[in-house]
Design an enzyme around this catalytic site. Structure first.
Site, mmCIF file in Angstrom:
data_model
loop_
_atom_site.group_PDB
_atom_site.id
_atom_site.type_symbol
_atom_site.label_atom_id
_atom_site.label_comp_id
_atom_site.label_asym_id
_atom_site.label_seq_id
_atom_site.Cartn_x
_atom_site.Cartn_y
_atom_site.Cartn_z
ATOM 1 N N GLU A 63 0.837 -1.205 0.000
ATOM 2 C CA GLU A 63 0.000 0.000 0.000
ATOM 3 C C GLU A 63 0.868 1.250 0.000
ATOM 4 O OE1 GLU A 63 -1.405 0.487 4.459
ATOM 5 O OE2 GLU A 63 -1.877 -1.536 3.744
ATOM 6 N N LYS A 92 2.734 4.647 1.042
ATOM 7 C CA LYS A 92 3.158 5.260 2.292
ATOM 8 C C LYS A 92 2.888 6.748 2.148
ATOM 9 C CE LYS A 92 7.091 5.515 5.479
ATOM 10 N NZ LYS A 92 7.115 6.965 5.609
ATOM 11 N N ASP A 106 2.569 10.570 2.788
ATOM 12 C CA ASP A 106 3.412 11.501 3.515
ATOM 13 C C ASP A 106 2.535 12.543 4.199
ATOM 14 O OD1 ASP A 106 5.630 12.638 4.506
ATOM 15 O OD2 ASP A 106 6.346 13.467 2.609
ATOM 16 N N TYR A 116 -5.402 2.796 7.903
ATOM 17 C CA TYR A 116 -4.707 1.602 7.428
ATOM 18 C C TYR A 116 -4.402 0.576 8.504
ATOM 19 C CZ TYR A 116 -0.673 4.339 8.951
ATOM 20 O OH TYR A 116 0.187 5.108 9.681
ATOM 21 N N LYS A 157 11.143 2.779 -0.311
ATOM 22 C CA LYS A 157 11.045 4.203 -0.614
ATOM 23 C C LYS A 157 11.164 4.494 -2.115
ATOM 24 C CE LYS A 157 11.277 7.006 2.395
ATOM 25 N NZ LYS A 157 11.620 7.498 3.711
ATOM 26 N N CYS A 214 14.299 48.688 -2.705
ATOM 27 C CA CYS A 214 13.616 47.896 -3.734
ATOM 28 C C CYS A 214 14.565 47.640 -4.907
ATOM 29 C CB CYS A 214 12.370 48.628 -4.209
ATOM 30 S SG CYS A 214 11.572 47.801 -5.597
ATOM 31 N N CYS A 233 12.992 49.815 -8.060
ATOM 32 C CA CYS A 233 12.941 51.279 -8.119
ATOM 33 C C CYS A 233 13.924 51.950 -7.167
ATOM 34 C CB CYS A 233 11.523 51.772 -7.839
ATOM 35 S SG CYS A 233 11.004 51.462 -6.146
ATOM 36 N N CYS A 248 7.762 47.183 -0.810
ATOM 37 C CA CYS A 248 8.136 48.408 -1.499
ATOM 38 C C CYS A 248 6.866 49.248 -1.534
ATOM 39 C CB CYS A 248 8.600 48.121 -2.929
ATOM 40 S SG CYS A 248 8.731 49.625 -3.913
ATOM 41 N N CYS A 291 6.386 52.025 -8.569
ATOM 42 C CA CYS A 291 7.481 51.072 -8.779
ATOM 43 C C CYS A 291 7.218 50.238 -10.038
ATOM 44 C CB CYS A 291 7.616 50.168 -7.561
ATOM 45 S SG CYS A 291 8.765 48.809 -7.812
HETATM 46 S S1 IVH Z 1 2.373 1.015 8.650
HETATM 47 C C1 IVH Z 1 2.880 -1.268 12.293
HETATM 48 N N1 IVH Z 1 1.216 1.952 6.501
HETATM 49 O O1 IVH Z 1 4.775 6.169 7.656
HETATM 50 C C2 IVH Z 1 2.455 -0.162 11.437
HETATM 51 N N2 IVH Z 1 2.544 3.440 7.801
HETATM 52 O O2 IVH Z 1 7.547 5.323 9.449
HETATM 53 C C3 IVH Z 1 3.589 0.684 10.952
HETATM 54 N N3 IVH Z 1 2.577 5.753 6.936
HETATM 55 O O3 IVH Z 1 4.490 7.985 10.196
HETATM 56 C C4 IVH Z 1 3.186 1.732 10.004
HETATM 57 N N4 IVH Z 1 1.271 5.385 5.206
HETATM 58 O O4 IVH Z 1 2.155 6.870 9.782
HETATM 59 C C5 IVH Z 1 2.016 2.239 7.549
HETATM 60 N N5 IVH Z 1 0.113 2.659 4.583
HETATM 61 C C6 IVH Z 1 0.893 2.936 5.639
HETATM 62 C C7 IVH Z 1 1.408 4.224 5.868
HETATM 63 C C8 IVH Z 1 2.245 4.434 6.967
HETATM 64 C C9 IVH Z 1 1.974 6.299 5.874
HETATM 65 C C10 IVH Z 1 3.443 6.501 7.866
HETATM 66 C C11 IVH Z 1 3.235 6.192 9.288
HETATM 67 C C12 IVH Z 1 4.526 6.622 9.929
HETATM 68 C C13 IVH Z 1 5.502 6.344 8.849
HETATM 69 C C14 IVH Z 1 6.236 5.072 9.163
#
Ligand code: IVH
Length: 674
Positions: A115, A117, A119, A231, A319, A413, A416, A431, A436
């Site tokens: 799934e 991750k 941010d 999640y 990542k 500025c 000008c 300014c 200007c």
């Molecule tokens: S699982 C045991 N799943 O990523 C559960 N984390 O370093 C461990 N994050 O800030 C986390 N999406 O909140 C998991 N689909 C996802 C995620 C997720 C974002 C964030 C999490 C944490 C960082 C993990």
């Protein structure tokens, strides 16, 4: 008896409204019109006003926020909120699984759930008897801050579960983990609105979401487009799904939004392939994500694998390649905005990020440079994420050598040469020279822009030439230009000159709201301009309005009111208005009904999304006052779809049916322009 009837009706309305809100915000499949929703909502509001004891925590009326907290109490999480270890290459993912297999050989055959991750910010949500009772930030993983009131404003966060009566029965207590974030499109729209108003923009969606969640005034949180994706189950007093795939399905059935970009993969190589596929397509994700999480699908097995430090062994973040790079900061330049705000930008040793060469990046504001101690000559880290404008994250202090120059903000500025001023109680530098040239160029660009007079062919380059050649000293002068004036300029042949003159001429028909926006008054963007146009009807009335008159326009504060009266009080602006009036650039809002036929007679409208500066109800009344009809859903009979921010499925349906979509500004223009 009346009491119990009211209580029963309020409970019924809460359930009904939460159900329809879920259909709208989570499933993107509403089954009632917005007007019907509003009617039910108002009925509940009235019941609660008559008897405040009916105001339950899961009432949708609580989503607007409003309570002001003094601080956020600390709350201990029922179980540690773990982090994740990272992998940057497929070998590292394989090594992760090998380690797991050594502890639990079954990990070789269990399968994976992959799934995104996201941010954003981790949040921990507690439901008691199916009602959202506590929402906390992650904090240090052991305890976080109680931001319940703020989280209640998040539109797709269920206030009561199950949202739908045919959903699974909620356990007495359930703690869910998810990510709060701002979708990229909403982030861009929000920043664009702020830029338009010469206000401070946010660095990135994550910062904006973090700031919003930590607002002491929850009505501010409510105004930010935060969403939630769930999640994980942290704790449950009910049945706990055995796999991650079932967990997501269960959370979805309860009414939570869960990510769409997930896949169950039997083999690790398939999981790696799926993750890498999303790495290539990351710009298609509606939110910022920094990788894909590969999770052992069998949760009991995952638990048996245990944790190392704060990282569970049962999952790994694979990542995406970095969108950050380091390069050298060659110099710091400054831009002059249309209201005179001076903003710094980085001039960089050119560097490739995500397949694009970046030479400049935003530095945000002068405080940011000081806070991060960014110095010219520094090695700096730069981020470029999808559509978000590249920005400098900060210096690489370890790489600092010699004596890089500490940056001094300018005192005059750059355009000008006049001394700069610091706004009262503000950090920005301005300014103040009304003449200007750099400001004038920006002002012309803004005046001619899409949200204002929409003059095609008048972009920043042309504006620069017009100012440099002394052809215009203010926006009023545009309407005095003749074709021969333009022919004298570089790059203008007959055809181009005539087209521009024609475009300027056509702009005379733009609405009052657009003209007011185009004037470039501090704090007055599209939304405020539309409110002012509706309220005052013409420029003369607005020009003679007092601060009190202006403050009477809903939602306008004293600062904007003062900016307006100051602007209209200045002699040079009065001259501009006079030029515009003489040129026939003097739109008025026609509110009176023309005899017999009204402007929108026979037209059917549908409204979707959040309209700037007007409620749905306002928009509906406006349309109906002018003879139009408002329907709840898009069909072949729809003439126009009025689209605001965060539009739902209606916009897509309209596209499919070829229904024209317009903004609320365009709707007002239709009405004003007749
Ligand atoms: S699982 C045991 N799943 O990523 C559960 N984390 O370093 C461990 N994050 O800030 C986390 N999406 O909140 C998991 N689909 C996802 C995620 C997720 C974002 C964030 C999490 C944490 C960082 C993990």
């Amino acid at each position: 008896m009346a009491q119990t009837n009211a209580a029963a009706r309020a409970a019924e309305l809460r359930q009904l409204l939460n159900y329809h809100s879920h259909r709208y915000h989570v499933l993107d499949a509403p089954v009632i019109s917005d007007a019907e929703y509003d009617t039910l909502f108002r009925e509940l509001q009235e019941l609660e006003e008559a008897d405040p004891s009916l105001r339950a925590p899961d009432s949708p009326t609580q989503r607007v926020g409003g309570g002001i907290a003094a601080a956020f109490p600390r709350v201990t999480h029922p179980a540690p909120i773990l982090s994740l270890s990272n992998a940057y290459a497929p070998e590292e993912v394989r090594a992760w699984l090998d380690r797991a297999i050594r502890i639990e050989p079954a990990a070789a055959t269990t399968g994976f759930l992959v799934e995104p991750k996201i941010d954003g910010l981790t949040v921990v949500l507690t439901y008691r008897e199916g009602v959202f009772a506590l929402g906390a930030t992650r904090g240090d993983g052991e305890s976080g801050e109680d931001v319940t009131a703020n989280l209640r404003t998040v539109r797709n966060l269920p206030l009561a579960i199950p949202v739908s009566q045919d959903g699974p029965k909620a356990p007495r207590r359930l703690v869910v983990r998810g990510e709060a974030y701002i979708p990229i499109a909403d982030f861009e729209a929000m920043n664009e609105r702020l830029r338009q108003a010469d206000e401070r923009t946010f660095l990135n969606p994550r910062n904006a979401a973090a700031g919003a969640l930590r607002q002491l005034d929850s009505s501010l949180t409510a105004s930010r487009p935060i969403r939630l994706l769930a999640y994980a189950i942290v704790q449950s007093e009910g049945l706990v799904p055995g796999t991650q795939a079932d967990t997501l399905a269960y959370l979805r059935a309860l009414g939570f939004s869960v990510a769409d970009q997930v896949r169950r993969c039997a083999a690790l190589e398939e999981a790696i392939g799926f993750a890498e596929d999303w790495a290539r397509r990351r710009d298609e994700l509606p939110f910022e994500a920094d990788g894909m999480v590969i999770k052992v699908d069998d949760l009991e097995l995952a638990a048996r694998l245990g944790v190392v430090g704060k990282d569970p062994r049962g999952a790994i973040a694979y990542k995406f390649p970095a969108q950050t790079v380091s390069t050298t900061l060659l110099d710091i330049g400054v831009n002059v905005g249309r209201t005179g705000v001076i903003t710094p930008y980085a001039i960089l040793e050119p560097v490739m990020v995500g397949g694009v060469t970046v030479r400049q990046a935003t530095l945000h504001n002068f405080d940011y440079i000081a806070e991060k101690d960014i110095r010219v000559g520094d090695r700096i880290v730069l981020k470029r994420a999808g559509e978000v404008i590249p920005y400098v994250i900060g210096p690489v202090l370890e790489a600092r050598s010699g004596r890089p120059r500490r940056y001094q903000p300018p005192t005059t500025c750059p355009s000008c040469g006049e001394p700069l001023a610091r706004g009262e109680g503000e950090v920005a530098l301005y300014c103040q020279n009304a003449a200007c040239p750099a400001q004038l160029v920006r002002h012309l660009e803004h005046f001619a822009g899409r949200g204002a007079m929409d003059i095609e062919g008048l972009g920043i380059r042309v504006a620069e030439t017009l100012v440099a050649e002394g052809k215009v000293a203010d926006v009023g002068d545009l309407y005095r230009l003749k074709t021969p004036d333009l022919l004298e300029l570089e790059g203008f042949a007959e055809r181009r000159a005539e087209n521009l003159i024609q475009a300027i001429e056509n702009s005379k028909a733009q609405s009052l709201a657009r003209l007011i926006n185009g004037l470039g008054i501090r704090g007055v963007g599209e939304t405020v301009a539309a409110d002012l146009a509706r309220h005052f009807g013409d420029l003369a009335r607005l020009a003679s309005a007092t601060i009190a008159d202006i403050e009477a326009v809903a939602g306008l504060g004293p600062e904007t009111a003062r900016a307006l009266t100051t602007w209209f009080g200045q002699a040079r602006n009065q001259k501009v208005l006079e030029k515009l009036r003489r040129a026939g650039v003097w739109p008025v809002v026609r509110t009176t009904r023309t005899q017999g036929r009204r402007i929108l007679d026979g037209l059917t409208f549908v409204i979707t999304g959040t309209l700037p500066g007007m409620s749905r109800q306002d928009a509906k009344s406006l349309i109906e006052e002018h003879g139009g009809k408002v329907a709840g859903s898009v069909s072949r009979k729809t003439d126009y779809l009025v689209v605001g921010a965060d539009p739902g499925s209606k916009a897509e349906k309209a596209r499919g049916l070829g229904v024209r979509t317009i903004s609320s500004t365009e709707l007002e223009a239709m009405i004003e322009g007749g």
